[in-house]
Write a protein that holds these residues in place. Structure first.
Motif, mmCIF file in Angstrom:
data_model
loop_
_atom_site.group_PDB
_atom_site.id
_atom_site.type_symbol
_atom_site.label_atom_id
_atom_site.label_comp_id
_atom_site.label_asym_id
_atom_site.label_seq_id
_atom_site.Cartn_x
_atom_site.Cartn_y
_atom_site.Cartn_z
ATOM 1 N N ALA A 165 1.014 2.246 9.866
ATOM 2 C CA ALA A 165 1.815 1.519 8.876
ATOM 3 C C ALA A 165 3.097 0.982 9.504
ATOM 4 O O ALA A 165 3.502 -0.161 9.258
ATOM 5 C CB ALA A 165 2.140 2.432 7.695
ATOM 6 N N MET A 166 3.737 1.795 10.338
ATOM 7 C CA MET A 166 4.971 1.367 10.994
ATOM 8 C C MET A 166 4.717 0.210 11.959
ATOM 9 O O MET A 166 5.582 -0.636 12.173
ATOM 10 C CB MET A 166 5.595 2.545 11.751
ATOM 11 N N GLY A 167 3.520 0.173 12.525
ATOM 12 C CA GLY A 167 3.192 -0.881 13.479
ATOM 13 C C GLY A 167 2.701 -2.164 12.843
ATOM 14 O O GLY A 167 2.441 -3.148 13.544
ATOM 15 N N ASP A 168 2.572 -2.166 11.521
ATOM 16 C CA ASP A 168 2.075 -3.349 10.807
ATOM 17 C C ASP A 168 3.239 -4.075 10.133
ATOM 18 O O ASP A 168 3.766 -3.604 9.126
ATOM 19 C CB ASP A 168 1.053 -2.926 9.752
ATOM 20 N N PRO A 169 3.659 -5.229 10.666
ATOM 21 C CA PRO A 169 4.802 -5.944 10.081
ATOM 22 C C PRO A 169 4.517 -6.484 8.683
ATOM 23 O O PRO A 169 5.446 -6.834 7.955
ATOM 24 C CB PRO A 169 5.043 -7.086 11.077
ATOM 25 N N ASN A 170 3.251 -6.533 8.303
ATOM 26 C CA ASN A 170 2.874 -7.056 6.984
ATOM 27 C C ASN A 170 2.419 -5.949 6.036
ATOM 28 O O ASN A 170 1.714 -6.215 5.062
ATOM 29 C CB ASN A 170 1.759 -8.093 7.137
ATOM 30 N N TRP A 171 2.838 -4.712 6.324
ATOM 31 C CA TRP A 171 2.395 -3.587 5.491
ATOM 32 C C TRP A 171 2.878 -3.757 4.053
ATOM 33 O O TRP A 171 4.020 -4.120 3.800
ATOM 34 C CB TRP A 171 2.926 -2.274 6.057
ATOM 35 N N LYS A 172 1.965 -3.485 3.100
ATOM 36 C CA LYS A 172 2.270 -3.664 1.680
ATOM 37 C C LYS A 172 1.923 -2.394 0.900
ATOM 38 O O LYS A 172 1.198 -1.533 1.393
ATOM 39 C CB LYS A 172 1.478 -4.844 1.113
ATOM 40 N N CYS A 173 2.431 -2.330 -0.308
ATOM 41 C CA CYS A 173 2.154 -1.178 -1.173
ATOM 42 C C CYS A 173 0.655 -0.961 -1.343
ATOM 43 O O CYS A 173 0.183 0.178 -1.407
ATOM 44 C CB CYS A 173 2.805 -1.374 -2.544
ATOM 45 N N SER A 174 -0.102 -2.041 -1.410
ATOM 46 C CA SER A 174 -1.552 -1.927 -1.600
ATOM 47 C C SER A 174 -2.245 -1.302 -0.393
ATOM 48 O O SER A 174 -3.406 -0.898 -0.478
ATOM 49 C CB SER A 174 -2.157 -3.304 -1.887
ATOM 50 N N ASP A 175 -1.541 -1.211 0.744
ATOM 51 C CA ASP A 175 -2.105 -0.582 1.935
ATOM 52 C C ASP A 175 -1.845 0.919 1.973
ATOM 53 O O ASP A 175 -2.296 1.603 2.893
ATOM 54 C CB ASP A 175 -1.503 -1.211 3.204
ATOM 55 N N PHE A 176 -1.104 1.434 1.000
ATOM 56 C CA PHE A 176 -0.768 2.859 0.975
ATOM 57 C C PHE A 176 -2.052 3.684 1.020
ATOM 58 O O PHE A 176 -2.950 3.487 0.201
ATOM 59 C CB PHE A 176 0.022 3.181 -0.291
ATOM 60 N N PRO A 177 -2.188 4.597 1.982
ATOM 61 C CA PRO A 177 -3.485 5.249 2.218
ATOM 62 C C PRO A 177 -3.863 6.359 1.253
ATOM 63 O O PRO A 177 -5.022 6.757 1.197
ATOM 64 C CB PRO A 177 -3.317 5.812 3.638
ATOM 65 N N TYR A 178 -2.918 6.881 0.497
ATOM 66 C CA TYR A 178 -3.209 8.060 -0.315
ATOM 67 C C TYR A 178 -3.605 7.745 -1.754
ATOM 68 O O TYR A 178 -4.437 8.426 -2.337
ATOM 69 C CB TYR A 178 -2.006 9.002 -0.308
ATOM 70 N N ASP A 179 -2.990 6.749 -2.337
ATOM 71 C CA ASP A 179 -3.300 6.372 -3.716
ATOM 72 C C ASP A 179 -3.362 4.852 -3.809
ATOM 73 O O ASP A 179 -2.723 4.148 -3.028
ATOM 74 C CB ASP A 179 -2.227 6.892 -4.687
ATOM 75 N N LYS A 180 -4.121 4.372 -4.772
ATOM 76 C CA LYS A 180 -4.184 2.935 -4.996
ATOM 77 C C LYS A 180 -2.993 2.523 -5.851
ATOM 78 O O LYS A 180 -2.941 2.813 -7.046
ATOM 79 C CB LYS A 180 -5.504 2.563 -5.680
ATOM 80 N N ILE A 181 -2.022 1.876 -5.228
ATOM 81 C CA ILE A 181 -0.815 1.477 -5.935
ATOM 82 C C ILE A 181 -0.540 -0.003 -5.692
ATOM 83 O O ILE A 181 -1.107 -0.620 -4.786
ATOM 84 C CB ILE A 181 0.413 2.302 -5.493
ATOM 85 N N THR A 182 0.333 -0.562 -6.505
ATOM 86 C CA THR A 182 0.771 -1.946 -6.352
ATOM 87 C C THR A 182 2.287 -1.959 -6.288
ATOM 88 O O THR A 182 2.952 -0.930 -6.459
ATOM 89 C CB THR A 182 0.303 -2.806 -7.539
ATOM 90 N N CYS A 183 2.831 -3.133 -6.087
ATOM 91 C CA CYS A 183 4.283 -3.273 -6.035
ATOM 92 C C CYS A 183 4.934 -2.982 -7.384
ATOM 93 O O CYS A 183 6.156 -2.815 -7.462
ATOM 94 C CB CYS A 183 4.658 -4.680 -5.572
ATOM 95 N N GLU A 184 4.131 -2.928 -8.439
ATOM 96 C CA GLU A 184 4.670 -2.638 -9.769
ATOM 97 C C GLU A 184 5.049 -1.170 -9.923
ATOM 98 O O GLU A 184 5.858 -0.817 -10.787
ATOM 99 C CB GLU A 184 3.639 -3.016 -10.844
ATOM 100 N N GLU A 185 4.466 -0.316 -9.093
ATOM 101 C CA GLU A 185 4.760 1.113 -9.182
ATOM 102 C C GLU A 185 6.200 1.378 -8.750
ATOM 103 O O GLU A 185 6.688 0.817 -7.766
ATOM 104 C CB GLU A 185 3.815 1.912 -8.283
ATOM 105 N N GLU A 186 6.881 2.242 -9.498
ATOM 106 C CA GLU A 186 8.254 2.588 -9.155
ATOM 107 C C GLU A 186 8.287 3.394 -7.857
ATOM 108 O O GLU A 186 7.388 4.189 -7.586
ATOM 109 C CB GLU A 186 8.891 3.409 -10.281
ATOM 110 N N GLU A 187 9.323 3.179 -7.065
ATOM 111 C CA GLU A 187 9.477 4.009 -5.882
ATOM 112 C C GLU A 187 10.233 5.288 -6.254
ATOM 113 O O GLU A 187 10.784 5.406 -7.351
ATOM 114 C CB GLU A 187 10.224 3.259 -4.778
#
Length: 237
Positions: A165-187
């Motif tokens: 994830a750190m090596g991916d400059p285009n990493w997004k919330c949808s790439d989160f490996p543990y749960d299926k989340i979107t940018c709408e999810e609160e941090e």
């Protein structure tokens, strides 16, 4: 099996011939053994891929779920998520290989032999250094929304997911490996973020007990990033 006898003898440096002869899609390379693998989702069906096993304990999967899929060098945990498997975080049981025409979980094969040995070696190394936890939780920010997502770094798999994830400059919330989340999810709230798993102090901002600058758990010999290349070179020196 497509390999000739000479290739199988070369591969016996990792596994005995009889341990592989019933497996589907075996291919023996110079420093790895490759087999067909897969993961089943109740919604999407079987996602087929190729698993490479290295003597270092590293496991690398190239997905072939669709003709256009370009996902490669996945960890088993990342492949499990990519396949759409509903009960994630159990890749040892959810990722399978074909043995004698039957799907067999990785946990019931010899293919995890070097992975398990590597994990034990890392655990012994950590204990010898007197460290119960040598990696605190880290956060990776989404390239789209800027929200930060927490990564646990307690195992080699978890460290690899964070490393990728750190090596991916285009990493997004949808790439989160543990749960299926979107940018709408609160941090996480700021008051929660300060707790990152240090055994010395729960709200530690970083100390020698929880900040690692490179070890066998979080550096990867097959990775071509400069950080891993430098670490591997120093270890061999």
């Amino acid at each position: 099996m497509a390999n000739n006898e000479g290739e199988m003898q070369c591969g016996s440096m990792l596994f005995k011939q009889e341990e592989l002869q019933e497996m589907s899609g075996v291919n023996v390379g110079g420093d790895y053994v490759e087999v067909m693998c897969g993961c089943t989702s109740h919604r999407y069906g079987d996602a087929v891929a190729r698993l490479r096993v290295f003597p270092t304990g590293d496991l690398e999967i190239t997905c072939e779920c669709t003709p256009g899929c370009d996902e490669d060098k996945l960890t088993p945990a990342a492949f499990e998520k990519h396949s759409g498997r509903e009960t994630a975080r159990k890749w040892k049981n959810n990722v399978w290989v074909i043995i004698g025409g039957e799907k067999v979980p990785l946990s019931k094969t010899v293919l995890l032999k070097y992975y398990n040995e590597s994990s034990k070696k890392c655990s012994r190394s950590n204990r010898s250094q007197g460290a119960k936890v040598c990696h605190r939780d880290e956060f990776v920010g989404c390239n789209d929304c800027g929200k930060e997502r927490r990564f646990r770094l307690r195992s080699r798999d978890e460290c690899r997911l964070h490393h990728n994830a750190m090596g991916d400059p285009n990493w997004k919330c949808s790439d989160f490996p543990y749960d299926k989340i979107t940018c709408e999810e609160e941090e996480e709230r700021g008051s929660r973020k300060v707790y990152r798993g240090c055994t010395r102090s729960p709200s530690c901002k970083g100390c020698t007990s929880c900040v690692c600058f490179g070890c066998e758990l979080c550096r990867f010999s097959e990775c071509t990033c400069q950080t891993c290349v430098d670490f591997t070179s120093n270890v061999k020196a």
